[in-house]
Enzyme design. Structure first.
Site, PDB file in Angstrom:
ATOM      1  N   GLU A  20       0.816  -1.198   0.000  1.00 61.61           N
ATOM      2  CA  GLU A  20       0.000   0.000   0.000  1.00 61.61           C
ATOM      3  C   GLU A  20       0.858   1.260   0.000  1.00 61.61           C
ATOM      4  OE1 GLU A  20      -2.631  -0.048   3.311  1.00 61.61           O
ATOM      5  OE2 GLU A  20      -3.930   1.506   2.501  1.00 61.61           O
ATOM      6  N   ASP A  21       1.922   1.255   0.754  1.00 57.51           N
ATOM      7  CA  ASP A  21       2.644   2.497   1.018  1.00 57.51           C
ATOM      8  C   ASP A  21       3.987   2.639   0.321  1.00 57.51           C
ATOM      9  OD1 ASP A  21       0.566   3.000   2.688  1.00 57.51           O
ATOM     10  OD2 ASP A  21       1.642   2.518   4.538  1.00 57.51           O
TER      11      ASP A  21
END
Ligand code: MN
Length: 676
Positions: free
Chosen positions: A88-89
């Site tokens: 996600e990051d």
């Protein structure tokens, strides 16, 4: 893009070493190495990020891994926990993760990422029940939820760094979604902690009051428990039962709920605590119950036998309430150590390292059942017994839950196709639909939807709505919209059903005629450089130089702004670089070589568990997908499995692949093969 693992020189500090040793204490040598590798990758990937507390970000995944390690979760879970925010990051890709850690870890991380996205999209409590159902419905490995719960847990532990309005929203969400989810999975330890954290942020005054009141009466209560304990222990010794008697205090949130429900102050709540008796066997549980009822009088209506009727989350125990020492109400729980593990860790107990091999299959089965039940149950139905759940479960037809590109949840009847979904969004979209994408994968309009699919409709002015669509549309809404369109367009009042039949006859005739008109040999020797898009040909095409597709290769196309179709090999990276950009959405179109479209026949073999109606489900699955069934055989094998063979005809190899994957999703199906 390649990502290098940090080199050996960048060794973590000794504090980290100690932590790593701690979280892998239950794992073997190879697994320890795998966890270390996951740690190093996560540390490197997050190196420029910080938590709100100012600490390096890696503290978070490491803490999540620690929570899971305390549940003795397996190596894959611990690795996935360390990597859970990486997709996600950071820049790390699924492909890379897959290569380094294998498909299971990647699937777990992917699942956790999906849940996070889901959460961000809906903040209203109204949707909370749906989200809980969604989570259960879309996750096919319960470890995804266990990791997510551990993630929540650490976020709750560090919530004080958040702004007030965020603290409140997150705490609400924990009470609405995550704590009940933990309960549903039988993880009562996790549930209690999440609830207490949430309460401390939502009503800190009440939380403090309860905390103080409990502390104040602590000595009192401990004395009473001590007396109670020694009475029970001596009586059980007389009956030759080995037992461990423990005092237990209710968690703050359950006391808080009781105060609210019964409009009482904390002084008026009489059962702040109780005792738990752990014995060796089920037989001993019932004997102990008898012994306790001879010491003190049971309170009518308080006896519950969750051993013969376990809760749907697997919880087993005997509960009773008696008038105990000093005439005070006493709650008693009686269970074996094994039942205690399940009560504390719930479904997580089944991934506990030592139990792993033994339980893997039963648990996955149990979880699937749970998923079905979860879809059916309303909030607060935890107390329903297993049998009731099962009964309801069998009598209700199922839905699939899918996402729009914006993340809205839409429930569709089981078996709905991409085209049904398009009509559900808007009639115009249905009528101009030429295909779709699920995730990033282009799919045909006939592809059956599965819970958790994020569906992106591809529409185009070249779409050709026709009566054949009625062969696979499932939802009445879509069927009637299409029918009324066809009636209007074709300008007569002939009922659509009749039209369908006519159209089918025509189609069948075509199929017989076409292949004859163009013999196969000729087709093989001189390639036809013409492609077809949902039955259409004759548009302007350009063959891409990046991947130089040749006739026979699986292909897909890109529809340019001036309506030229460029033809690429399926999955061509340069095509996807362009087509996947937001402003180009909808320009990716399914293509096939002209001449490969008719009469593709295939034999498929399906093995499955011998359940009633499986054969029927397979047949209807095939028909709905648009296959012609030319022949079928069914066999039962000596080990109680069935082996079914179908001889089918489809219009393309691409469709055959879709069909194979659709069939493999039918409950009870173990394998699906295309026999050559
Ligand atoms: Mn996280």
């Amino acid at each position: 893009m390649p990502f290098a693992l940090p080199n050996e020189n960048s060794k973590p500090k000794s504090e980290t070493e100690a932590k790593l040793a701690h979280i892998t204490r239950h794992l073997d040598k190879n697994e320890k190495a795998m966890v270390r590798k996951a740690y190093l990758l996560a540390e490197d990937a997050h190196k420029f990020q910080k938590r709100l507390s100012g600490e390096p970000y890696i503290i978070h995944p490491l803490s999540v891994a620690e929570i899971l390690s305390n549940l003795e979760m397996d190596c894959e879970t611990i690795c996935a926990a360390l990597l859970h925010d990486v997709l996600e990051d950071t820049d790390i890709t699924r492909e890379y993760m897959d290569k380094e850690f294998g498909p299971t870890v990647t699937k777990l991380v992917d699942g956790v990422t999906k849940i996070s996205e889901m959460k961000n999209q809906s903040r209203e409590n109204r949707q909370a029940v749906n989200i809980r159902k969604m989570i259960l419905a879309t996750v096919d490995d319960a470890r995804v939820i266990i990791i997510k719960l551990a993630d929540k847990m650490h976020n709750m532990q560090t919530l004080s760094h958040q702004a007030e309005h965020k603290r409140e929203r997150i705490s609400r969400e924990v009470l609405d979604i995550y704590a009940p989810l933990a309960g549903r999975l039988g993880m009562y330890g996790m549930k209690a902690q999440l609830e207490d954290f949430a309460l401390s942020h939502l009503d800190s005054t009440a939380y403090q009051q309860i905390k103080e009141a409990i502390a104040e009466k602590k000595a009192d209560r401990e004395d009473r428990i001590k007396v109670t304990k020694s009475i029970i222990e001596s009586k059980l010794r007389e009956s030759k039962i080995r037992a461990k008697v423990l005092g237990r205090t209710k968690h703050f949130y359950s006391i808080y709920q009781k105060m609210k429900e019964q409009h009482k102050s904390i002084d008026e709540i009489y059962d702040l605590s109780g005792v738990r008796v752990l014995v060796d066997s089920i037989q001993d549980c019932y004997t102990t119950l008898g012994v306790i009822h001879t010491i003190w009088n049971p309170v009518p209506g308080r006896f519950k036998d969750y051993i013969s009727l376990p809760k749907s989350n697997g919880y087993r125990s005997l509960h009773t309430g008696v008038i105990g020492t000093g005439g005070k109400y006493l709650e008693v729980q009686i269970r074996t150590q094994e039942m205690q593990n399940v009560a504390e860790y719930g479904i997580a107990a089944h991934w506990a390292y030592k139990e792993k091999e033994k339980n893997a299959k039963t648990i996955q089965d149990h979880f699937h059942l749970l998923q079905n039940i979860a879809q059916m149950q309303d909030e607060g139905a935890d107390e329903k017994t297993f049998m009731e759940d099962l009964k309801t479960n069998l009598s209700v037809s199922e839905d699939v839950y899918v996402f729009t590109p914006k993340g809205e949840i839409i429930a569709m009847p089981m078996g709905s196709t991409v085209l049904d979904f398009a009509f559900r969004i808007h009639t115009e979209i249905g009528l101009s639909c030429t295909g779709g994408k699920i995730g990033n994968k282009p799919v045909s309009i006939r592809t059956a939807l599965r819970s958790g699919d994020q569906v992106h409709i591809i529409s185009s002015p070249h779409a050709k709505p026709n009566a054949n669509w009625l062969r696979f549309l499932v939802t009445p809404q879509a069927r009637s919209k299409l029918r009324s369109f066809l009636r209007k367009r074709d300008g007569d009042d002939e009922p659509a059903e009749v039209r369908t039949e006519t159209a089918e006859k025509e189609r069948k005739n075509d199929e017989v005629v076409k292949p004859k008109a163009r013999p196969k040999r000729e087709e093989d020797s001189s390639p036809h450089w013409e492609v077809e898009w949902e039955g259409q040909t004759g548009f302007e095409t350009r063959f891409a130089h990046c991947c130089s597709p040749l006739p026979g290769d699986p292909i897909e196309g890109y529809l340019s702004k001036n309506h030229v179709v460029s033809v690429h090999k399926k999955g061509c990276p340069s095509l996807h670089t362009i087509a996947d950009q937001e402003e180009n959405s909808g320009r990716l179109i399914p293509l096939r070589w002209k001449g490969q479209t008719e009469n593709y026949s295939a034999k498929i073999e399906i093995t499955g568990s011998d359940r009633p109606l499986l054969f029927l489900d397979l047949v209807s699955g095939l028909t709905r997908a648009g296959a012609n069934i030319l022949g079928a055989e069914a066999h039962t094998t000596s080990i109680g499995e069935v082996r079914d063979r179908f001889n089918i005809e489809v219009d393309s190899k691409e469709l055959l692949e879709t069909i194979l994957s659709d069939l493999s999703r039918i409950p009870g199906v173990l394998s699906v093969y295309h026999i050559i």
